[in-house]
Scaffold this motif. Structure first.
Motif, short mmCIF file in Angstrom:
data_model
loop_
_atom_site.label_atom_id
_atom_site.label_comp_id
_atom_site.label_asym_id
_atom_site.label_seq_id
_atom_site.Cartn_x
_atom_site.Cartn_y
_atom_site.Cartn_z
N MET A 154 0.75 -1.26 0.09
CA MET A 154 -0.06 0.04 -0.04
C MET A 154 0.87 1.29 0.12
O MET A 154 0.61 2.28 0.65
CB MET A 154 -0.76 0.00 1.21
CG MET A 154 -1.84 -1.04 1.38
SD MET A 154 -3.05 -1.16 0.03
CE MET A 154 -4.08 0.48 0.39
N ASN A 155 2.10 1.26 -0.83
CA ASN A 155 2.77 2.31 -0.76
C ASN A 155 2.16 3.46 -1.69
O ASN A 155 1.27 3.17 -2.40
CB ASN A 155 4.17 2.13 -1.36
CG ASN A 155 4.24 1.43 -2.63
OD1 ASN A 155 3.53 0.35 -2.86
ND2 ASN A 155 4.43 2.22 -4.11
N ILE A 156 2.56 4.93 -1.36
CA ILE A 156 2.01 5.97 -2.14
C ILE A 156 1.93 5.51 -3.41
O ILE A 156 2.90 5.46 -4.06
CB ILE A 156 2.61 7.15 -1.57
CG1 ILE A 156 2.16 7.50 -0.26
CG2 ILE A 156 2.00 8.29 -2.46
CD1 ILE A 156 2.91 8.75 0.55
N GLY A 157 0.69 6.01 -4.19
CA GLY A 157 0.51 5.86 -5.52
C GLY A 157 -0.92 5.17 -6.13
O GLY A 157 -1.60 4.91 -5.01
N GLY A 158 -0.80 5.21 -7.50
CA GLY A 158 -2.14 4.99 -7.83
C GLY A 158 -2.55 3.50 -7.36
O GLY A 158 -3.80 3.21 -7.21
N PRO A 159 -1.67 2.47 -7.55
CA PRO A 159 -2.27 1.17 -7.16
C PRO A 159 -2.92 0.85 -5.78
O PRO A 159 -4.02 0.07 -5.83
CB PRO A 159 -1.08 0.26 -7.32
CG PRO A 159 -0.30 0.94 -8.33
CD PRO A 159 -0.24 2.33 -8.12
N ALA A 160 -2.34 1.44 -4.88
CA ALA A 160 -3.05 1.57 -3.83
C ALA A 160 -4.29 1.97 -3.62
O ALA A 160 -5.53 1.16 -3.11
CB ALA A 160 -2.34 2.29 -2.41
N ILE A 161 -4.78 3.18 -4.05
CA ILE A 161 -6.04 3.78 -4.46
C ILE A 161 -6.86 2.90 -5.15
O ILE A 161 -8.25 2.57 -5.03
CB ILE A 161 -6.08 5.09 -5.12
CG1 ILE A 161 -5.12 5.94 -3.95
CG2 ILE A 161 -7.17 5.95 -5.02
CD1 ILE A 161 -4.65 7.35 -4.68
N HIS A 162 -6.17 2.36 -6.45
CA HIS A 162 -7.14 1.68 -7.14
C HIS A 162 -7.40 0.35 -6.82
O HIS A 162 -8.86 0.23 -6.95
CB HIS A 162 -6.14 1.27 -8.66
CG HIS A 162 -6.75 0.46 -9.62
ND1 HIS A 162 -7.04 1.13 -10.85
CD2 HIS A 162 -6.78 -0.71 -9.77
CE1 HIS A 162 -7.23 0.13 -11.73
NE2 HIS A 162 -7.31 -1.14 -11.05
#
Length: 375
Positions: free
Chosen positions: A1-9
């Protein structure tokens, strides 16, 4: 869950697909120290399985433990679909899915770690691994047309028919609710992200130094941190009245409110979340023409000058401080243009990047694959 789009996605899909009667478990690992951690986004009712040994680093013994843990989890859950995201989790997750007999395997490339991340030797090794994994993957999702072409033609990961373009989708209502920036006062430029080599922080520093020298009406606000943060700190020390470094921010909405333009200087990108959020907030962007960013502009190029191409919602420039700074200076001199470009960007974000579009695309893909498997 590092900062960036994949975690949000992935969190968004976990929640939204549940409303469509999917039973989804999100499997997440641990973050590297320099990446920043977005696990604060996880709610108590989210179905998340935490595997601390799962991380993005190449550490053979730890990677093997993560593979074993993934295999055990999949044998217990017996999913119909495994959908992986990011490089290491995509590698171990797909391998565990094959070993445990999962019927359908999907992987999403959010960016392309085969370029600008590793040495040529390591990049070739990872490319070969991706080619092997692609044989066992039913569909390879990408977030832009540029990625599909690059991965199928340049890197030859898999035939083009195996790729599916599924643009990133976000919860953008709060950004759509922001008023367009006031066309007066200094032009405030926002830069958001991890300060790591692929984001090309030295280019950011050189660009802003050039822009600040050329125009007294430009300011910079930076939200982010990382190994290259000292470069930004040194810049802020030289221009204390014109540069503000905020460090990591859990919510960039208040920062975006203060900005007129979003700047990006990366060497490689998928579809950057900050640019999507900026467009929804009616803020145009100035960026290097890399990765999926080239698919975020609206229509054809309106004009080209000084190594920069101008579109109705954005400017794409060569990775050259003079080109990027020149575009910022032109925007500072013509604030009406900033307003018009921002409103065009808001329309683009509404058409392409709403969460409803993403969920609909993924649901349609899953149903297609399930029907194909059933037949």
């Amino acid at each position: 869950m590092n900062i960036g789009g994949p975690a949000i996605h992935t969190l968004l899909l976990t929640r939204e697909l549940a409303a469509l009667d999917y039973h989804t478990t999100l499997v997440a690992g641990s973050c590297e120290h320099e990446d920043g951690d977005m696990s604060y986004l996880v709610r108590a009712d989210d179905q998340v399985a935490w595997l601390p040994d799962l991380s993005r680093s190449v550490r053979p013994w730890r990677n093997l433990r993560a593979l074993w843990q993934l295999w055990r989890l999949l044998r217990r859950e017996r999913p119909l679909i495994v959908h992986t995201h990011t490089a290491m989790a995509g590698c171990l997750g797909r391998l565990a899915a094959v070993l445990s007999g999962v019927p359908i395997i999907v992987h999403t490339f959010h960016g392309n770690s085969l370029a600008e991340y590793f040495s040529r030797a390591w990049a070739n090794i990872f490319r070969r691994i991706e080619q092997i994994l692609a044989r066992f993957t039913d569909v390879l999702c990408v977030v832009s047309e540029q990625q599909a072409t690059e991965l199928s033609s340049r890197f030859q990961i898999a035939p083009s028919h195996k790729f599916r373009v599924v643009p990133l989708g976000l919860e953008l209502d709060d950004f759509f609710a922001l008023r367009p920036p006031v066309p007066s006062g200094p032009l405030t430029v926002g830069w958001f992200g991890r300060m790591v080599p692929v984001k090309n922080v030295p280019l950011l520093v050189e660009t802003m130094e050039a822009a600040l020298r050329r125009s007294p009406d430009i300011r910079l606000v930076v939200a982010g941190d990382g190994p290259d943060g000292l470069l930004v700190k040194a810049l802020a020390d030289r221009y204390p009245d014109r540069i503000e470094w905020l460090g990591w921010q859990r919510d960039i909405l208040p920062v975006m409110t203060r900005c007129h333009v979003v700047l990006q200087t990366s060497r490689n990108e998928g579809t950057p979340v900050a640019l999507i959020q900026g467009m929804a907030a009616a803020r145009p962007f100035v960026s290097t023409a890399v990765g999926g960013v080239v698919d975020m502009v609206s229509g054809e190029s309106l004009r080209e000058a000084n190594a920069a191409r101008w579109f109705s919602n954005a400017v794409l420039a060569e990775p050259d401080p003079a080109a990027l700074a020149g575009a910022l200076v032109k925007l500072a001199e013509n604030r009406d243009r900033v307003s018009h470009m921002g409103l065009e960007g808001r329309m683009v974000a509404s058409r392409r990047y709403r969460k409803e579009t993403l969920v609909g695309n993924v649901d349609a893909l899953y149903r297609e694959l399930l029907l194909r498997r059933a037949s």
